[in-house]
Scaffold this motif. Structure first.
Motif, PDB file in Angstrom:
ATOM      1  N   GLU A   1      -8.745   5.034  -4.961  1.00 21.97           N
ATOM      2  CA  GLU A   1      -8.365   3.823  -4.210  1.00 21.97           C
ATOM      3  C   GLU A   1      -8.837   2.577  -4.963  1.00 21.97           C
TER       4      GLU A   1
ATOM      5  N   ARG B   1       0.814  -1.208   0.000  1.00 23.94           N
ATOM      6  CA  ARG B   1       0.000   0.000   0.000  1.00 23.94           C
ATOM      7  C   ARG B   1       0.855   1.269   0.000  1.00 23.94           C
TER       8      ARG B   1
ATOM      9  N   ARG C   1      -0.856   5.164   2.206  1.00 23.70           N
ATOM     10  CA  ARG C   1      -2.271   5.476   2.136  1.00 23.70           C
ATOM     11  C   ARG C   1      -2.950   5.089   3.429  1.00 23.70           C
TER      12      ARG C   1
ATOM     13  N   ASP D   1       1.753   3.097  -6.564  1.00 23.22           N
ATOM     14  CA  ASP D   1       0.545   3.287  -7.390  1.00 23.22           C
ATOM     15  C   ASP D   1       0.772   4.374  -8.433  1.00 23.22           C
TER      16      ASP D   1
ATOM     17  N   PRO E   1      -8.184   1.150   4.177  1.00 24.77           N
ATOM     18  CA  PRO E   1      -9.577   1.328   3.766  1.00 24.77           C
ATOM     19  C   PRO E   1     -10.532   1.215   4.945  1.00 24.77           C
TER      20      PRO E   1
ATOM     21  N   ARG F   1      -6.695  -0.333  -7.148  1.00 23.84           N
ATOM     22  CA  ARG F   1      -6.804  -1.774  -6.868  1.00 23.84           C
ATOM     23  C   ARG F   1      -7.174  -2.554  -8.131  1.00 23.84           C
TER      24      ARG F   1
END
Lengths: 262, 81
Positions: A151, A83, A258, A88, A261, A155
């Motif tokens: 987000e 993460r 990040r 990303d 979640p 993914r």
């Protein structure tokens, strides 16, 4: 652990500030030299004639197209598992560059195919798997464009990139696994004459460095984009003058990781 | 017909870049490659400039807001945090 330290956006910005232009300019110089050498100084090929000069753009683009996809999948995996936000960003930033090199590979290959095979396109295993690679890049970019929740987009795009990895060995080994019209491996073999091999390898190194420089710049752009959006959100919240609105509510500009979640 | 067209195109091309009937294919491949590469470079560089400038502007506004809130807190004696 060292890799994780470089995943810090502030450290990355400091490093890429000098590394990106260095890679880009060095790569551009090498590419232009190799192309000029291959086009105007190098010999024509005995069987293919002058159309073989296309290989100085076609082969490096082909190698970069799947190497950049591999890099995108690795960055996606790091983003998915650890993460890390820069991972990303790196995966997202490499996609347009990889897609461009794939398009250059397909078009230049097609323009080489007509004088050599008599057809611009054949449904050969190598050509078809390379075309699938272009569609995978388009799919990856579409996910980022169409899904607003970043987000979720990260993914889903990561999953597509990891699944798409299956295509890489198919591209590389298709000429060995199947009887293809596309010629077999000749890049890192002794069959390649130095008259072709030297400018070809210089062009590969040059285009690779150009691609790396552009990738680093695009990651920087992605970091600045996220900083801007976070900052604007914080300003909007603060200017709303709602009760309890304080500086601590502002979204941090630099985040190492990040938020998990909810 | 295509062959005649390509031959006429090759004959018309200056001698410094004449690779016989392969000329349009070689030139086409490099023109497309260089064109797409230039477009990609422009896209990346302009995108970087755009977001970098916007990030600077937002950072400046946030610094001004933070200073204003600190001043106001000092006037009222409240803790801005």
């Amino acid at each position: 652990m060292r890799m994780m330290q470089f995943a810090n956006p502030a450290r990355f910005l400091a490093l890429s500030a000098w590394l990106a232009p260095l890679c880009f300019l060095l790569g551009l110089g090498l590419t232009v030299s190799a192309w000029a050498w291959g086009l105007f100084r190098g010999p024509s090929e005995a069987y293919q004639g002058d159309s073989a000069r296309i290989l100085y753009i076609h082969v490096p683009s082909a190698v970069l197209s799947y190497m950049l996809f591999f890099a995108m999948a690795v960055a996606s995996m790091i983003g998915l598992v650890w993460r890390h936000i820069v991972a990303d960003f790196a995966a997202k930033a490499v996609a347009p560059i990889g897609a461009s090199f794939t398009a250059i590979c397909l078009v230049s290959g097609s323009l080489w195919g007509y004088p050599t095979w008599g057809a611009f396109w054949v449904w050969d295993a190598r050509l078809t798997s390379e075309l699938i690679l272009l569609f995978l890049y388009f799919g990856y970019l579409s996910i980022w464009t169409l899904i607003d929740d970043e987000e979720k987009a990260a993914r889903l795009a990561a999953i597509l990139a990891i699944i798409g990895l299956i295509n890489i060995p198919i591209i590389v080994f298709s000429v060995q696994w199947w009887d293809t019209l596309h010629q077999g491996r000749s890049l890192f073999t002794r069959n390649l004459s130095p008259a072709f091999g030297i400018p070809l390898r210089i062009s590969m190194l040059g285009l690779g460095l150009v691609g790396l420089g552009l990738w680093l710049w695009n990651i920087r752009a992605e970091i600045f984009r996220r900083q801007t959006l976070n900052g604007e959100r914080a300003l909007a919240a603060a200017s709303g003058e709602k009760k309890g609105s304080t500086l601590t509510e502002m979204v941090p500009v630099h985040t190492d990781q990040r938020k998990p979640p909810s | 017909m295509i062959s005649a067209f390509l031959d006429s195109l090759s004959a018309a091309w200056p001698s410094f870049a004449n690779w016989g009937r392969h000329t349009p294919f070689v030139l086409g491949a490099y023109a497309f490659g260089a064109g797409l590469l230039i477009a990609l470079i422009l896209f990346v560089v302009l995108r970087l400039q755009y977001w970098e400038q916007r990030a600077r502007l937002v950072a400046k506004k946030r610094a001004e807001l933070a200073a204003r809130l600190t001043d106001r807190a000092a006037e009222t004696g409240a803790n801005p945090q």
